[in-house]
Write a protein that holds these residues in place. Structure first.
Motif, PDB file in Angstrom:
ATOM      1  N   ASN A 214       0.824  -1.210   0.000  1.00 45.01           N
ATOM      2  CA  ASN A 214       0.000   0.000   0.000  1.00 45.01           C
ATOM      3  C   ASN A 214       0.856   1.257   0.000  1.00 45.01           C
ATOM      4  OD1 ASN A 214      -2.358  -1.502   0.037  1.00 45.01           O
ATOM      5  ND2 ASN A 214      -2.573  -1.439   2.262  1.00 45.01           N
ATOM      6  N   ASP A 215       1.963   1.225   0.755  1.00 46.24           N
ATOM      7  CA  ASP A 215       2.886   2.358   0.790  1.00 46.24           C
ATOM      8  C   ASP A 215       3.490   2.591  -0.596  1.00 46.24           C
ATOM      9  OD1 ASP A 215       4.499   4.425   1.613  1.00 46.24           O
ATOM     10  OD2 ASP A 215       5.818   3.201   2.868  1.00 46.24           O
ATOM     11  N   LEU A 216       3.824   1.490  -1.272  1.00 46.69           N
ATOM     12  CA  LEU A 216       4.392   1.591  -2.612  1.00 46.69           C
ATOM     13  C   LEU A 216       3.380   2.192  -3.590  1.00 46.69           C
ATOM     14  CD1 LEU A 216       6.582   1.040  -4.702  1.00 46.69           C
ATOM     15  CD2 LEU A 216       5.914  -1.366  -4.695  1.00 46.69           C
ATOM     16  N   LEU A 217       2.132   1.726  -3.518  1.00 46.84           N
ATOM     17  CA  LEU A 217       1.094   2.296  -4.379  1.00 46.84           C
ATOM     18  C   LEU A 217       0.876   3.775  -4.082  1.00 46.84           C
ATOM     19  CD1 LEU A 217      -1.617  -0.527  -4.517  1.00 46.84           C
ATOM     20  CD2 LEU A 217      -0.379   0.423  -6.460  1.00 46.84           C
ATOM     21  N   ASP A 218       0.811   4.118  -2.795  1.00 47.93           N
ATOM     22  CA  ASP A 218       0.600   5.518  -2.414  1.00 47.93           C
ATOM     23  C   ASP A 218       1.747   6.407  -2.892  1.00 47.93           C
ATOM     24  OD1 ASP A 218      -1.784   4.896  -1.214  1.00 47.93           O
ATOM     25  OD2 ASP A 218      -1.010   4.928   0.839  1.00 47.93           O
ATOM     26  N   THR A 219       2.966   5.879  -2.808  1.00 44.39           N
ATOM     27  CA  THR A 219       4.120   6.644  -3.262  1.00 44.39           C
ATOM     28  C   THR A 219       3.969   7.041  -4.727  1.00 44.39           C
ATOM     29  OG1 THR A 219       5.663   5.650  -1.691  1.00 44.39           O
ATOM     30  CG2 THR A 219       6.616   6.507  -3.720  1.00 44.39           C
ATOM     31  N   LEU A 220       3.397   6.146  -5.511  1.00 48.17           N
ATOM     32  CA  LEU A 220       3.286   6.383  -6.947  1.00 48.17           C
ATOM     33  C   LEU A 220       2.061   7.197  -7.327  1.00 48.17           C
ATOM     34  CD1 LEU A 220       4.370   2.825  -8.030  1.00 48.17           C
ATOM     35  CD2 LEU A 220       5.544   4.933  -8.707  1.00 48.17           C
ATOM     36  N   ILE A 221       0.943   7.017  -6.643  1.00 47.65           N
ATOM     37  CA  ILE A 221      -0.291   7.630  -7.132  1.00 47.65           C
ATOM     38  C   ILE A 221      -0.773   8.812  -6.316  1.00 47.65           C
ATOM     39  CG2 ILE A 221      -1.003   5.449  -8.164  1.00 47.65           C
ATOM     40  CD1 ILE A 221      -2.923   4.975  -5.934  1.00 47.65           C
ATOM     41  N   LYS A 222      -0.192   9.062  -5.131  1.00 45.92           N
ATOM     42  CA  LYS A 222      -0.678  10.221  -4.390  1.00 45.92           C
ATOM     43  C   LYS A 222      -0.159  11.577  -4.904  1.00 45.92           C
ATOM     44  CE  LYS A 222      -2.736   8.345  -0.312  1.00 45.92           C
ATOM     45  NZ  LYS A 222      -2.848   8.334   1.151  1.00 45.92           N
ATOM     46  N   PRO A 223       1.101  11.698  -5.280  1.00 46.43           N
ATOM     47  CA  PRO A 223       2.281  10.836  -5.145  1.00 46.43           C
ATOM     48  C   PRO A 223       3.240  11.404  -4.097  1.00 46.43           C
ATOM     49  CG  PRO A 223       2.633  12.366  -6.936  1.00 46.43           C
ATOM     50  CD  PRO A 223       1.321  12.749  -6.298  1.00 46.43           C
ATOM     51  N   ASN A 224       4.336  10.652  -3.837  1.00 51.39           N
ATOM     52  CA  ASN A 224       5.421  11.135  -2.983  1.00 51.39           C
ATOM     53  C   ASN A 224       6.532  11.611  -3.912  1.00 51.39           C
ATOM     54  OD1 ASN A 224       7.879  11.193  -1.420  1.00 51.39           O
ATOM     55  ND2 ASN A 224       6.842   9.986   0.162  1.00 51.39           N
ATOM     56  N   GLU A 225       6.564  12.919  -4.158  1.00 49.13           N
ATOM     57  CA  GLU A 225       7.456  13.460  -5.178  1.00 49.13           C
ATOM     58  C   GLU A 225       8.932  13.236  -4.871  1.00 49.13           C
ATOM     59  OE1 GLU A 225       6.648  14.380  -7.985  1.00 49.13           O
ATOM     60  OE2 GLU A 225       4.516  14.875  -7.891  1.00 49.13           O
TER      61      GLU A 225
ATOM     62  N   PHE B 261       3.392   6.955 -17.106  1.00 52.79           N
ATOM     63  CA  PHE B 261       2.846   5.655 -17.511  1.00 52.79           C
ATOM     64  C   PHE B 261       2.713   4.727 -16.305  1.00 52.79           C
ATOM     65  CE2 PHE B 261       3.807   1.221 -18.740  1.00 52.79           C
ATOM     66  CZ  PHE B 261       2.681   0.966 -19.519  1.00 52.79           C
ATOM     67  N   VAL B 262       3.775   4.614 -15.503  1.00 49.27           N
ATOM     68  CA  VAL B 262       3.738   3.745 -14.323  1.00 49.27           C
ATOM     69  C   VAL B 262       2.674   4.234 -13.348  1.00 49.27           C
ATOM     70  CG1 VAL B 262       5.042   2.935 -12.323  1.00 49.27           C
ATOM     71  CG2 VAL B 262       6.141   3.021 -14.569  1.00 49.27           C
ATOM     72  N   GLN B 263       2.597   5.544 -13.134  1.00 52.32           N
ATOM     73  CA  GLN B 263       1.596   6.078 -12.213  1.00 52.32           C
ATOM     74  C   GLN B 263       0.177   5.760 -12.686  1.00 52.32           C
ATOM     75  OE1 GLN B 263       3.123  10.179 -12.247  1.00 52.32           O
ATOM     76  NE2 GLN B 263       3.450   9.998 -10.032  1.00 52.32           N
ATOM     77  N   ALA B 264      -0.060   5.907 -13.980  1.00 47.16           N
ATOM     78  CA  ALA B 264      -1.395   5.635 -14.510  1.00 47.16           C
ATOM     79  C   ALA B 264      -1.760   4.160 -14.359  1.00 47.16           C
ATOM     80  CB  ALA B 264      -1.456   6.047 -15.983  1.00 47.16           C
ATOM     81  N   GLN B 265      -0.816   3.267 -14.624  1.00 43.49           N
ATOM     82  CA  GLN B 265      -1.080   1.834 -14.472  1.00 43.49           C
ATOM     83  C   GLN B 265      -1.343   1.478 -13.017  1.00 43.49           C
ATOM     84  OE1 GLN B 265      -1.883   1.176 -17.537  1.00 43.49           O
ATOM     85  NE2 GLN B 265      -0.792  -0.780 -17.584  1.00 43.49           N
ATOM     86  N   MET B 266      -0.601   2.103 -12.100  1.00 40.99           N
ATOM     87  CA  MET B 266      -0.798   1.809 -10.686  1.00 40.99           C
ATOM     88  C   MET B 266      -2.120   2.376 -10.166  1.00 40.99           C
ATOM     89  SD  MET B 266       1.599  -0.170  -9.978  1.00 40.99           S
ATOM     90  CE  MET B 266       1.664  -0.715 -11.705  1.00 40.99           C
ATOM     91  N   LYS B 267      -2.598   3.457 -10.775  1.00 38.06           N
ATOM     92  CA  LYS B 267      -3.930   3.952 -10.415  1.00 38.06           C
ATOM     93  C   LYS B 267      -4.982   2.923 -10.799  1.00 38.06           C
ATOM     94  CE  LYS B 267      -2.909   8.904 -10.704  1.00 38.06           C
ATOM     95  NZ  LYS B 267      -3.119  10.168 -11.469  1.00 38.06           N
TER      96      LYS B 267
ATOM     97  N   LEU C   6       9.975   1.185 -11.500  1.00 35.55           N
ATOM     98  CA  LEU C   6       9.150   0.656 -10.415  1.00 35.55           C
ATOM     99  C   LEU C   6      10.009  -0.032  -9.364  1.00 35.55           C
ATOM    100  CD1 LEU C   6       6.354  -0.070  -9.201  1.00 35.55           C
ATOM    101  CD2 LEU C   6       6.363  -2.105 -10.664  1.00 35.55           C
ATOM    102  N   HIS C   7      10.993  -0.810  -9.809  1.00 33.70           N
ATOM    103  CA  HIS C   7      11.870  -1.506  -8.863  1.00 33.70           C
ATOM    104  C   HIS C   7      12.641  -0.509  -7.995  1.00 33.70           C
ATOM    105  CE1 HIS C   7      14.458  -4.683  -7.309  1.00 33.70           C
ATOM    106  NE2 HIS C   7      15.495  -3.907  -7.562  1.00 33.70           N
ATOM    107  N   ALA C   8      13.084   0.570  -8.582  1.00 39.22           N
ATOM    108  CA  ALA C   8      13.820   1.581  -7.810  1.00 39.22           C
ATOM    109  C   ALA C   8      12.925   2.217  -6.749  1.00 39.22           C
ATOM    110  CB  ALA C   8      14.381   2.647  -8.748  1.00 39.22           C
ATOM    111  N   VAL C   9      11.684   2.490  -7.109  1.00 44.40           N
ATOM    112  CA  VAL C   9      10.739   3.049  -6.126  1.00 44.40           C
ATOM    113  C   VAL C   9      10.512   2.044  -5.003  1.00 44.40           C
ATOM    114  CG1 VAL C   9       8.408   3.926  -5.748  1.00 44.40           C
ATOM    115  CG2 VAL C   9       9.609   4.478  -7.868  1.00 44.40           C
ATOM    116  N   LYS C  10      10.367   0.769  -5.372  1.00 36.80           N
ATOM    117  CA  LYS C  10      10.152  -0.271  -4.360  1.00 36.80           C
ATOM    118  C   LYS C  10      11.310  -0.325  -3.371  1.00 36.80           C
ATOM    119  CE  LYS C  10      11.082  -4.609  -5.063  1.00 36.80           C
ATOM    120  NZ  LYS C  10      11.099  -6.016  -5.547  1.00 36.80           N
TER     121      LYS C  10
END
Length: 393
Positions: free
Chosen positions: A153-164, A183-189, A235-239
């Motif tokens: 959930n933290d990973l998803l929130d980082t991408l779609i809220k987002p955590n700049e 693109f990654v943000q849209a897919q994760m939404k 995505l892996h780097a964000v993870k």
């Protein structure tokens, strides 16, 4: 209600526009990656390994993950892999979930070591009868199991809220441009919406970071390998950033877990030791160390010598530290589409640890008076000892 569609231009090589609006294809992809049902082809792939080991008669496997593959199918695979197996110790170690396999039970639990402020992992093994009423241990595991969902959930929130700040750090590390990030943000939404729509039907074991990877991978036919590979790197780097900043409050302290396991008469092995160097100095009450793993091969001979020296000066206990090798097999990887598998992970096999046969390592093991056979015998004896007596007061 569906979210308002927002079109995002893709790389110039794509003529179409990417939409955030959910489609039937998105629903089908989500159903595919969250199902735990196996097709007949997947069952066949599980029970019939590509490589057999007819000459290996001794099988030690105390670090492997069945994931959502039924244990009866895993058992068939093991017997087919080692058709002449005579002596064995085979214990599953699902992440934070205690599983029984015949007379033994095991789990790989995440813990927190305060002394060096780091998350570590422990392999816990028991005779099955000792955990039938292990209510405290099971409650500890139930609490810790939730961390993977919280981290996802933290990973998803980082991408779609987002955590700049996290996104920019990942972009700097990987060279991802704005188009890739969007693109990654849209897919994760989309993925987040799908999770919300189907939450009550999703098995708990699905809630982990690899769900995001699997979701992206399913769009390779539509967007091509080059584009999805680029997105996966970002995505892996964000993870990795999310994991490095994840709070330790979701884990019990290592000492608390060890105390509970010992009260049940269980065994404790440290996996991935080269990833947790301080553990070698912490002098925890454990039964042994994993000195080889598909991810941890570099220091095997050195680790054997370290444990050998520890055994030479062992005073407080007559039990020596044992040397283990873990194949760290993840059975779920074997049923993924071949073009989406991690080749290194897919190649792992329960009970297959080639280092036992490598000449330099064999020499070191002889010096330490260790072998698969003697480790199996000694560890079985410990797991089979009488339950510790408790103070009646």
């Amino acid at each position: 209600m569906k979210p308002k569609s927002e079109c995002i231009p893709l790389n110039p090589q794509f003529s179409r526009m990417f939409s955030e609006e959910l489609t039937e294809n998105d629903e089908a992809i989500f159903a595919k990656i969250t199902t735990t049902r196996l097709s007949s082809e997947q069952v066949d792939r599980i029970v019939n390994p590509a490589t057999l080991y007819p000459r290996q008669e001794t099988v030690l496997a105390v670090h492997w993950h069945p994931e959502h593959i039924p244990l009866e199918l895993v058992e068939q695979r093991i017997h087919n892999t080692f058709p002449n197996m005579k002596k064995s110790l085979i214990i599953p170690t699902q992440h934070n979930e205690l599983l029984c396999f015949h007379e033994y039970a095991g789990v790989e639990i995440d813990a927190y070591s305060k002394g060096f402020n780091q998350k570590v992992q422990l392999l816990l093994h028991f005779h099955e009868r000792r955990v039938q009423s292990a209510h405290v241990l099971k409650s500890m595991l139930a609490y810790t199991l939730k961390y993977r969902q919280h981290q996802m959930n933290d990973l998803l929130d980082t991408l779609i809220k987002p955590n700049e700040s996290r996104i920019q750090l990942a972009a700097t590390e990987t060279g991802a441009n704005d188009e890739c990030i969007r693109f990654v943000q849209a897919q994760m939404k989309k993925l987040s919406l799908l999770i919300g729509h189907h939450y009550d039907k999703i098995p708990i074991e699905v809630f982990k970071n690899k769900l995001l990877r699997d979701f992206l991978d399913e769009y390779r036919p539509e967007y091509g390998d080059a584009w999805i590979n680029r997105a996966q790197i970002f995505l892996h780097a964000v993870k990795q950033i999310v994991k490095s900043q994840f709070p330790m409050r979701y884990f019990y302290r290592t000492s608390e877990i060890i105390e509970e396991v010992r009260s049940l008469g269980g065994g404790i092995v440290i996996p991935h030791p080269e990833q947790f160097w301080p553990i070698l100095l912490a002098d925890y009450d454990v039964d042994g160390y994993e000195i080889w793993n598909p991810q941890s091969r570099r220091y095997t001979e050195f680790l054997i010598s370290v444990v050998n020296r520890k055994n030479a000066v062992q005073i407080r206990s007559s039990k020596r530290l044992l040397l283990f090798m873990g194949d760290d097999t993840h059975m779920g990887e074997k049923i993924r589409d071949v073009d989406k598998q991690d080749p290194e992970k897919a190649a792992r096999e329960i009970g297959v640890q080639p280092a036992w046969e490598e000449i330099p390592i064999r020499k070191a093991l002889i010096t330490a008076n260790m072998s698969r056979k003697c480790v199996i015998e000694e560890y079985k004896a410990r797991l089979g000892e009488e339950m510790p007596k408790t103070d009646p007061q």
